[in-house]
Design a protein around this motif. Structure first.
Motif, mmCIF file in Angstrom:
data_model
loop_
_atom_site.group_PDB
_atom_site.id
_atom_site.type_symbol
_atom_site.label_atom_id
_atom_site.label_comp_id
_atom_site.label_asym_id
_atom_site.label_seq_id
_atom_site.Cartn_x
_atom_site.Cartn_y
_atom_site.Cartn_z
ATOM 1 N N VAL A 1 12.530 -5.618 -9.489
ATOM 2 C CA VAL A 1 12.562 -6.423 -10.712
ATOM 3 C C VAL A 1 11.838 -5.758 -11.878
ATOM 4 O O VAL A 1 12.327 -5.764 -13.021
ATOM 5 C CB VAL A 1 11.977 -7.823 -10.444
ATOM 6 N N PHE A 2 10.673 -5.174 -11.617
ATOM 7 C CA PHE A 2 9.839 -4.680 -12.718
ATOM 8 C C PHE A 2 10.187 -3.232 -13.077
ATOM 9 O O PHE A 2 10.584 -2.442 -12.219
ATOM 10 C CB PHE A 2 8.363 -4.764 -12.345
ATOM 11 N N PRO A 3 9.995 -2.860 -14.337
ATOM 12 C CA PRO A 3 10.257 -1.476 -14.759
ATOM 13 C C PRO A 3 9.221 -0.517 -14.179
ATOM 14 O O PRO A 3 8.124 -0.925 -13.797
ATOM 15 C CB PRO A 3 10.139 -1.552 -16.287
ATOM 16 N N ALA A 4 9.580 0.749 -14.141
ATOM 17 C CA ALA A 4 8.715 1.754 -13.530
ATOM 18 C C ALA A 4 7.349 1.830 -14.196
ATOM 19 O O ALA A 4 6.334 2.066 -13.533
ATOM 20 C CB ALA A 4 9.401 3.122 -13.579
ATOM 21 N N ALA A 5 7.293 1.616 -15.500
ATOM 22 C CA ALA A 5 6.031 1.730 -16.226
ATOM 23 C C ALA A 5 5.013 0.683 -15.779
ATOM 24 O O ALA A 5 3.800 0.913 -15.817
ATOM 25 C CB ALA A 5 6.285 1.612 -17.727
ATOM 26 N N ALA B 251 -2.738 9.217 -5.374
ATOM 27 C CA ALA B 251 -3.100 9.858 -6.640
ATOM 28 C C ALA B 251 -3.731 11.233 -6.394
ATOM 29 O O ALA B 251 -3.449 12.197 -7.114
ATOM 30 C CB ALA B 251 -4.056 8.974 -7.421
ATOM 31 N N LEU B 252 -4.553 11.328 -5.373
ATOM 32 C CA LEU B 252 -5.221 12.583 -5.056
ATOM 33 C C LEU B 252 -4.227 13.661 -4.677
ATOM 34 O O LEU B 252 -4.252 14.781 -5.209
ATOM 35 C CB LEU B 252 -6.226 12.368 -3.922
ATOM 36 N N PHE B 253 -3.292 13.339 -3.789
ATOM 37 C CA PHE B 253 -2.320 14.323 -3.360
ATOM 38 C C PHE B 253 -1.286 14.584 -4.443
ATOM 39 O O PHE B 253 -0.746 15.695 -4.539
ATOM 40 C CB PHE B 253 -1.627 13.867 -2.075
ATOM 41 N N GLY B 254 -1.010 13.574 -5.268
ATOM 42 C CA GLY B 254 -0.078 13.785 -6.370
ATOM 43 C C GLY B 254 -0.630 14.790 -7.364
ATOM 44 O O GLY B 254 0.076 15.664 -7.858
ATOM 45 N N SER C 52 0.830 -1.206 0.000
ATOM 46 C CA SER C 52 0.000 0.000 0.000
ATOM 47 C C SER C 52 0.863 1.254 0.000
ATOM 48 O O SER C 52 0.567 2.229 -0.715
ATOM 49 C CB SER C 52 -0.910 -0.002 1.236
ATOM 50 N N LEU C 53 1.932 1.236 0.789
ATOM 51 C CA LEU C 53 2.844 2.376 0.816
ATOM 52 C C LEU C 53 3.487 2.605 -0.549
ATOM 53 O O LEU C 53 3.551 3.739 -1.048
ATOM 54 C CB LEU C 53 3.927 2.134 1.872
ATOM 55 N N VAL C 54 3.950 1.515 -1.152
ATOM 56 C CA VAL C 54 4.565 1.608 -2.486
ATOM 57 C C VAL C 54 3.568 2.157 -3.506
ATOM 58 O O VAL C 54 3.897 3.039 -4.314
ATOM 59 C CB VAL C 54 5.086 0.223 -2.914
ATOM 60 N N LEU C 55 2.350 1.652 -3.479
ATOM 61 C CA LEU C 55 1.336 2.110 -4.430
ATOM 62 C C LEU C 55 0.958 3.562 -4.182
ATOM 63 O O LEU C 55 0.770 4.334 -5.131
ATOM 64 C CB LEU C 55 0.101 1.221 -4.345
ATOM 65 N N GLY C 56 0.840 3.941 -2.915
ATOM 66 C CA GLY C 56 0.486 5.322 -2.604
ATOM 67 C C GLY C 56 1.554 6.299 -3.033
ATOM 68 O O GLY C 56 1.265 7.334 -3.645
ATOM 69 N N VAL C 57 2.820 5.966 -2.728
ATOM 70 C CA VAL C 57 3.924 6.838 -3.123
ATOM 71 C C VAL C 57 4.075 6.855 -4.638
ATOM 72 O O VAL C 57 4.307 7.906 -5.249
ATOM 73 C CB VAL C 57 5.239 6.369 -2.447
ATOM 74 N N GLY C 58 3.920 5.683 -5.268
ATOM 75 C CA GLY C 58 4.023 5.625 -6.719
ATOM 76 C C GLY C 58 2.913 6.393 -7.410
ATOM 77 O O GLY C 58 3.143 7.066 -8.417
ATOM 78 N N ALA C 59 1.693 6.311 -6.859
ATOM 79 C CA ALA C 59 0.564 7.027 -7.454
ATOM 80 C C ALA C 59 0.722 8.536 -7.339
ATOM 81 O O ALA C 59 0.138 9.292 -8.124
ATOM 82 C CB ALA C 59 -0.740 6.594 -6.789
ATOM 83 N N GLY D 97 3.370 10.051 -8.012
ATOM 84 C CA GLY D 97 4.314 10.500 -9.033
ATOM 85 C C GLY D 97 5.771 10.364 -8.653
ATOM 86 O O GLY D 97 6.651 10.868 -9.348
ATOM 87 N N THR D 98 6.077 9.663 -7.566
ATOM 88 C CA THR D 98 7.463 9.477 -7.140
ATOM 89 C C THR D 98 8.166 8.496 -8.068
ATOM 90 O O THR D 98 7.567 7.521 -8.526
ATOM 91 C CB THR D 98 7.501 8.937 -5.698
ATOM 92 N N ASN D 99 9.459 8.721 -8.305
ATOM 93 C CA ASN D 99 10.202 7.822 -9.189
ATOM 94 C C ASN D 99 10.483 6.491 -8.491
ATOM 95 O O ASN D 99 10.244 6.332 -7.284
ATOM 96 C CB ASN D 99 11.505 8.471 -9.677
ATOM 97 N N ALA D 100 11.020 5.523 -9.240
ATOM 98 C CA ALA D 100 11.221 4.163 -8.727
ATOM 99 C C ALA D 100 12.155 4.141 -7.531
ATOM 100 O O ALA D 100 11.943 3.376 -6.582
ATOM 101 C CB ALA D 100 11.748 3.259 -9.846
#
Length: 229
Positions: A167-171, A223-226, A31-38, A40-43
Motif C-alpha cells: 500500500v505505501f510508497p517506497a519513500a 543498514a550496516l551491510f547495505g 524485521s525481514l522487510v526492514l532489514g532488506v529495505g535498510a 537498499g533493496t527496492n520495493a
C-alpha cells in the motif's frame, strides 16, 4: 439455583500456539522487510523477501509446533501406559498413593481413602492421570491443532506488514512498516491478554517491546551491510 463459572484454562493450548504464531509472523516478517529495505533493496525485492519469509516461517512454525507438541503427547502416553500397568499389577498400592495425595490436599485419612475408592471404581486411570500426573483433557497435547493454529496465525501476522509494503510508497516504507507493525503487536498483545484473563496493558507492552527491539536490530544489520556493500 445452578451456578456456572467461566474458566480459561481450556484455551491454553490453542491460545499459546495462536499468539506465538501471530507474534512471530509480525515480528519476523516486519524485521525481514526492514532489514532488506535498510540494505537498499527496492520495493519489489522487499516484497519478494517478505512473501518468502511468510511461506518459510509458516511451514517452520507448523513443523516446530507439531514436533514439540508430539513429543509432549508421547510423554503423556508413556506416563499413562505406565500408570495403567501399575494399576493392573498393584491396585492396592495405587489406592494408597491416591489416598496420600488427597490427605496432602487437606482431607482426613478416612475421607481421602473413601474418595480414592470411589474415584478408582468410576475411572481409576482417569483419577491417577488427573491427580497424580496432572493430565487433563483441557491441557492435553494436541499436535495437529497446535501446528495448524500456529501456521495459520503466523501467515495472518506476516500478511499485515506485507500489506503495508504493497500500500505505501517506497519513500515511506520503513516508517510505515515499523509503525504499523508495532500497532499490530500492541493489538495482538491486548487481545491475547484479554482472552487469557490477564492485564491488557502488560500483555500489549511486553509484546511491543520485544517486537520493537527485534525490528531495530534487524534494520541496523541491514543498514550496516547495505553501507558495506
Amino acid at each position: 439455583m445452578k451456578h456456572t463459572e467461566t474458566h480459561r484454562t481450556h484455551r491454553i493450548g490453542w491460545l499459546r500456539a495462536a499468539v506465538l504464531g501471530a507474534n512471530d509472523g509480525i515480528v519476523s516478517t516486519a524485521s525481514l522487510v526492514l532489514g532488506v529495505g535498510a540494505a537498499g533493496t527496492n520495493a519489489h525485492g522487499v516484497l519478494v523477501a517478505g512473501v518468502a519469509g511468510l511461506v518459510a516461517g509458516a511451514m517452520s512454525m507448523a513443523a516446530g509446533e507439531y514436533v514439540s507438541v508430539s513429543s509432549q503427547a508421547d510423554t503423556e502416553r508413556a506416563d499413562l501406559a505406565r500408570e495403567r500397568q501399575e494399576l493392573a499389577e498393584g491396585p492396592e498400592s495405587e489406592h494408597a498413593e491416591l489416598t496420600a495425595i488427597y490427605v496432602n490436599r487437606g482431607l482426613d485419612a478416612a475421607l481421602a481413602s473413601e474418595v480414592a475408592t470411589q474415584l478408582m471404581q468410576h475411572d481409576a486411570l482417569g483419577a491417577h492421570a488427573r491427580d497424580e500426573l496432572g493430565l487433563s483433557d483441557s491441557l492435553s497435547a494436541r499436535p495437529v491443532q497446535a501446528a495448524l493454529a500456529s501456521a495459520a496465525m503466523f501467515a495472518l501476522g506476516a500478511a499485515l506488514p506485507l500489506l503495508v509494503v504493497v500500500v505505501f510508497p517506497a519513500a515511506a516504507l520503513m516508517w510505515a512498516v515499523s509503525g504499523s507493525s508495532l500497532l499490530f503487536l500492541a493489538l495482538l498483545g491486548s487481545v491475547s491478554a484479554r482472552a487469557g484473563g490477564a492485564s491488557v496493558f502488560v500483555g500489549a507492552s511486553r509484546v511491543t517491546f520485544w517486537g520493537a527491539l527485534a525490528m531495530a536490530l534487524t534494520a541496523g544489520v541491514g543498514a550496516l551491510f547495505g553501507v558495506a556493500v
